[in-house]
Design a protein around this motif. Structure first.
Motif, PDB file in Angstrom:
ATOM      1  N   ILE A  29       0.887  -1.162   0.000  1.00 40.41           N
ATOM      2  CA  ILE A  29       0.000   0.000   0.000  1.00 40.41           C
ATOM      3  C   ILE A  29       0.928   1.216   0.000  1.00 40.41           C
ATOM      4  CG2 ILE A  29      -1.797   1.279   1.229  1.00 40.41           C
ATOM      5  CD1 ILE A  29      -2.754  -1.442   0.341  1.00 40.41           C
ATOM      6  N   MET A  30       0.926   1.962  -1.091  1.00 38.49           N
ATOM      7  CA  MET A  30       1.848   3.083  -1.260  1.00 38.49           C
ATOM      8  C   MET A  30       1.213   4.369  -0.728  1.00 38.49           C
ATOM      9  SD  MET A  30       4.266   1.346  -2.599  1.00 38.49           S
ATOM     10  CE  MET A  30       5.431   2.543  -3.113  1.00 38.49           C
ATOM     11  N   TRP A  31       1.107   4.471   0.590  1.00 38.67           N
ATOM     12  CA  TRP A  31       0.435   5.626   1.184  1.00 38.67           C
ATOM     13  C   TRP A  31       1.276   6.894   1.121  1.00 38.67           C
ATOM     14  CZ3 TRP A  31       2.758   7.699   5.475  1.00 38.67           C
ATOM     15  CH2 TRP A  31       3.618   6.868   6.198  1.00 38.67           C
ATOM     16  N   GLY A  32       2.562   6.786   0.918  1.00 39.34           N
ATOM     17  CA  GLY A  32       3.422   7.959   0.763  1.00 39.34           C
ATOM     18  C   GLY A  32       3.090   8.718  -0.524  1.00 39.34           C
ATOM     19  N   THR A  33       2.788   7.980  -1.585  1.00 40.17           N
ATOM     20  CA  THR A  33       2.401   8.599  -2.850  1.00 40.17           C
ATOM     21  C   THR A  33       1.081   9.340  -2.691  1.00 40.17           C
ATOM     22  OG1 THR A  33       3.502   6.797  -4.012  1.00 40.17           O
ATOM     23  CG2 THR A  33       1.984   8.136  -5.291  1.00 40.17           C
ATOM     24  N   VAL A  34       0.142   8.744  -1.955  1.00 40.12           N
ATOM     25  CA  VAL A  34      -1.154   9.383  -1.703  1.00 40.12           C
ATOM     26  C   VAL A  34      -0.951  10.642  -0.855  1.00 40.12           C
ATOM     27  CG1 VAL A  34      -3.412   9.092  -0.627  1.00 40.12           C
ATOM     28  CG2 VAL A  34      -2.398   7.205  -1.907  1.00 40.12           C
ATOM     29  N   LEU A  35      -0.104  10.564   0.164  1.00 44.31           N
ATOM     30  CA  LEU A  35       0.178  11.724   1.004  1.00 44.31           C
ATOM     31  C   LEU A  35       0.795  12.844   0.176  1.00 44.31           C
ATOM     32  CD1 LEU A  35       0.212  12.977   3.831  1.00 44.31           C
ATOM     33  CD2 LEU A  35       2.441  11.918   4.188  1.00 44.31           C
ATOM     34  N   SER A  36       1.691  12.510  -0.725  1.00 47.58           N
ATOM     35  CA  SER A  36       2.305  13.503  -1.605  1.00 47.58           C
ATOM     36  C   SER A  36       1.258  14.173  -2.494  1.00 47.58           C
ATOM     37  CB  SER A  36       3.376  12.837  -2.465  1.00 47.58           C
ATOM     38  OG  SER A  36       3.952  13.758  -3.342  1.00 47.58           O
ATOM     39  N   ALA A  37       0.334  13.393  -3.042  1.00 45.52           N
ATOM     40  CA  ALA A  37      -0.734  13.950  -3.886  1.00 45.52           C
ATOM     41  C   ALA A  37      -1.661  14.851  -3.071  1.00 45.52           C
ATOM     42  CB  ALA A  37      -1.525  12.824  -4.539  1.00 45.52           C
ATOM     43  N   ILE A  38      -1.952  14.452  -1.840  1.00 49.26           N
ATOM     44  CA  ILE A  38      -2.807  15.275  -0.966  1.00 49.26           C
ATOM     45  C   ILE A  38      -2.111  16.597  -0.653  1.00 49.26           C
ATOM     46  CG2 ILE A  38      -3.776  15.446   1.366  1.00 49.26           C
ATOM     47  CD1 ILE A  38      -4.378  12.417   1.150  1.00 49.26           C
ATOM     48  N   LEU A  39      -0.816  16.550  -0.355  1.00 49.64           N
ATOM     49  CA  LEU A  39      -0.060  17.782  -0.106  1.00 49.64           C
ATOM     50  C   LEU A  39      -0.072  18.693  -1.335  1.00 49.64           C
ATOM     51  CD1 LEU A  39       3.005  16.453   1.904  1.00 49.64           C
ATOM     52  CD2 LEU A  39       1.205  17.965   2.740  1.00 49.64           C
ATOM     53  N   SER A  40       0.100  18.105  -2.512  1.00 46.42           N
ATOM     54  CA  SER A  40       0.057  18.902  -3.750  1.00 46.42           C
ATOM     55  C   SER A  40      -1.293  19.571  -3.909  1.00 46.42           C
ATOM     56  CB  SER A  40       0.327  18.021  -4.969  1.00 46.42           C
ATOM     57  OG  SER A  40       1.627  17.545  -4.958  1.00 46.42           O
ATOM     58  N   PHE A  41      -2.358  18.830  -3.650  1.00 42.55           N
ATOM     59  CA  PHE A  41      -3.707  19.380  -3.783  1.00 42.55           C
ATOM     60  C   PHE A  41      -3.942  20.514  -2.784  1.00 42.55           C
ATOM     61  CE2 PHE A  41      -8.072  19.516  -2.248  1.00 42.55           C
ATOM     62  CZ  PHE A  41      -8.723  19.895  -3.417  1.00 42.55           C
ATOM     63  N   VAL A  42      -3.574  20.297  -1.536  1.00 37.44           N
ATOM     64  CA  VAL A  42      -3.810  21.311  -0.503  1.00 37.44           C
ATOM     65  C   VAL A  42      -3.011  22.582  -0.813  1.00 37.44           C
ATOM     66  CG1 VAL A  42      -3.428  21.856   1.943  1.00 37.44           C
ATOM     67  CG2 VAL A  42      -4.454  19.683   1.293  1.00 37.44           C
ATOM     68  N   ILE A  43      -1.771  22.431  -1.226  1.00 39.90           N
ATOM     69  CA  ILE A  43      -0.956  23.599  -1.558  1.00 39.90           C
ATOM     70  C   ILE A  43      -1.529  24.320  -2.770  1.00 39.90           C
ATOM     71  CG2 ILE A  43       1.315  24.331  -2.409  1.00 39.90           C
ATOM     72  CD1 ILE A  43       2.487  22.128  -0.590  1.00 39.90           C
ATOM     73  N   THR A  44      -1.923  23.569  -3.799  1.00 37.31           N
ATOM     74  CA  THR A  44      -2.518  24.182  -4.989  1.00 37.31           C
ATOM     75  C   THR A  44      -3.789  24.935  -4.621  1.00 37.31           C
ATOM     76  OG1 THR A  44      -1.643  22.407  -6.376  1.00 37.31           O
ATOM     77  CG2 THR A  44      -3.415  23.733  -7.303  1.00 37.31           C
ATOM     78  N   ALA A  45      -4.656  24.296  -3.846  1.00 36.79           N
ATOM     79  CA  ALA A  45      -5.914  24.938  -3.447  1.00 36.79           C
ATOM     80  C   ALA A  45      -5.657  26.196  -2.619  1.00 36.79           C
ATOM     81  CB  ALA A  45      -6.778  23.955  -2.659  1.00 36.79           C
ATOM     82  N   ALA A  46      -4.698  26.144  -1.715  1.00 33.96           N
ATOM     83  CA  ALA A  46      -4.391  27.307  -0.887  1.00 33.96           C
ATOM     84  C   ALA A  46      -3.843  28.457  -1.724  1.00 33.96           C
ATOM     85  CB  ALA A  46      -3.384  26.936   0.204  1.00 33.96           C
ATOM     86  N   VAL A  47      -2.936  28.158  -2.644  1.00 31.51           N
ATOM     87  CA  VAL A  47      -2.368  29.205  -3.490  1.00 31.51           C
ATOM     88  C   VAL A  47      -3.447  29.818  -4.373  1.00 31.51           C
ATOM     89  CG1 VAL A  47      -0.801  29.622  -5.422  1.00 31.51           C
ATOM     90  CG2 VAL A  47      -0.012  28.333  -3.444  1.00 31.51           C
ATOM     91  N   VAL A  48      -4.286  28.982  -4.982  1.00 33.35           N
ATOM     92  CA  VAL A  48      -5.362  29.496  -5.837  1.00 33.35           C
ATOM     93  C   VAL A  48      -6.312  30.361  -5.016  1.00 33.35           C
ATOM     94  CG1 VAL A  48      -7.425  28.815  -7.134  1.00 33.35           C
ATOM     95  CG2 VAL A  48      -5.248  27.687  -7.576  1.00 33.35           C
ATOM     96  N   TYR A  49      -6.666  29.918  -3.821  1.00 30.50           N
ATOM     97  CA  TYR A  49      -7.604  30.678  -3.000  1.00 30.50           C
ATOM     98  C   TYR A  49      -7.011  32.013  -2.555  1.00 30.50           C
ATOM     99  CZ  TYR A  49     -10.793  32.100   0.644  1.00 30.50           C
ATOM    100  OH  TYR A  49     -11.660  32.836   1.406  1.00 30.50           O
TER     101      TYR A  49
END
Length: 155
Positions: free
Chosen positions: A82-102
């Motif tokens: 279960i590659m949860w590190g890859t999922v965590l990396s994608a979640i971090l990318s999403f949160v940072i993208t959403a924060a910057v856009v907002y």
């Protein structure tokens, strides 16, 4: 009495000329470029900071669902990882993208639009006041003219 249907090309041309299509295309291209920047920041800065508490590469964090997990040349030989590190990396990318856009796009635009709306309302209020004042002046002129003629005179 048949109605002529527009040709396929004319319909497509009208669709493209609406304006929203071009704006949307520009937004998609800029969004893709922006995503590359955010992904680079996450992989180059955020992942190493999070990885400082374990492995250096966040994508290497995993758990084994069916033990033992063995990898050879980056491929799974046995087990179910279960590659949860890859999922965590994608979640971090999403949160940072959403924060910057907002914070850099949505919030400033909302403040700007609120100011524009406030100016429009203030201008509308001044316009209404001017119209009422003009109406009052015209009524006074009418009353003065009627008073000068006298109460019973008509033309």
């Amino acid at each position: 009495m048949s109605e002529e249907k527009p040709s396929l090309f004319e319909g497509f041309k009208a669709f493209l000329m609406r304006g929203n299509v071009v704006d949307l295309a520009v937004a998609v291209v800029i969004g893709a470029a922006f995503t590359n920047i955010v992904n680079s920041v996450v992989k180059g800065v955020i992942n190493p900071l999070v990885g400082a508490f374990g492995t250096k590469d966040l994508d290497k964090y995993s758990s084994c669902l069916k033990a033992p997990c063995e990898f050879k040349n980056g491929e799974v030989v046995s087990g179910i990882p279960i590659m949860w590190g890859t999922v965590l990396s994608a979640i971090l990318s999403f949160v940072i993208t959403a924060a910057v856009v907002y914070f850099l796009m949505v919030l400033p635009m909302a403040k700007y639009l609120a100011k524009v709306e406030q100016r429009r309302r203030a201008k509308e209020g001044v316009q209404e006041t001017m119209e009422i004042t003009e109406l009052e002046v015209l009524k006074e002129i009418r009353d003065a003219v009627v008073a000068q003629r006298g109460p019973g005179s008509r033309e």
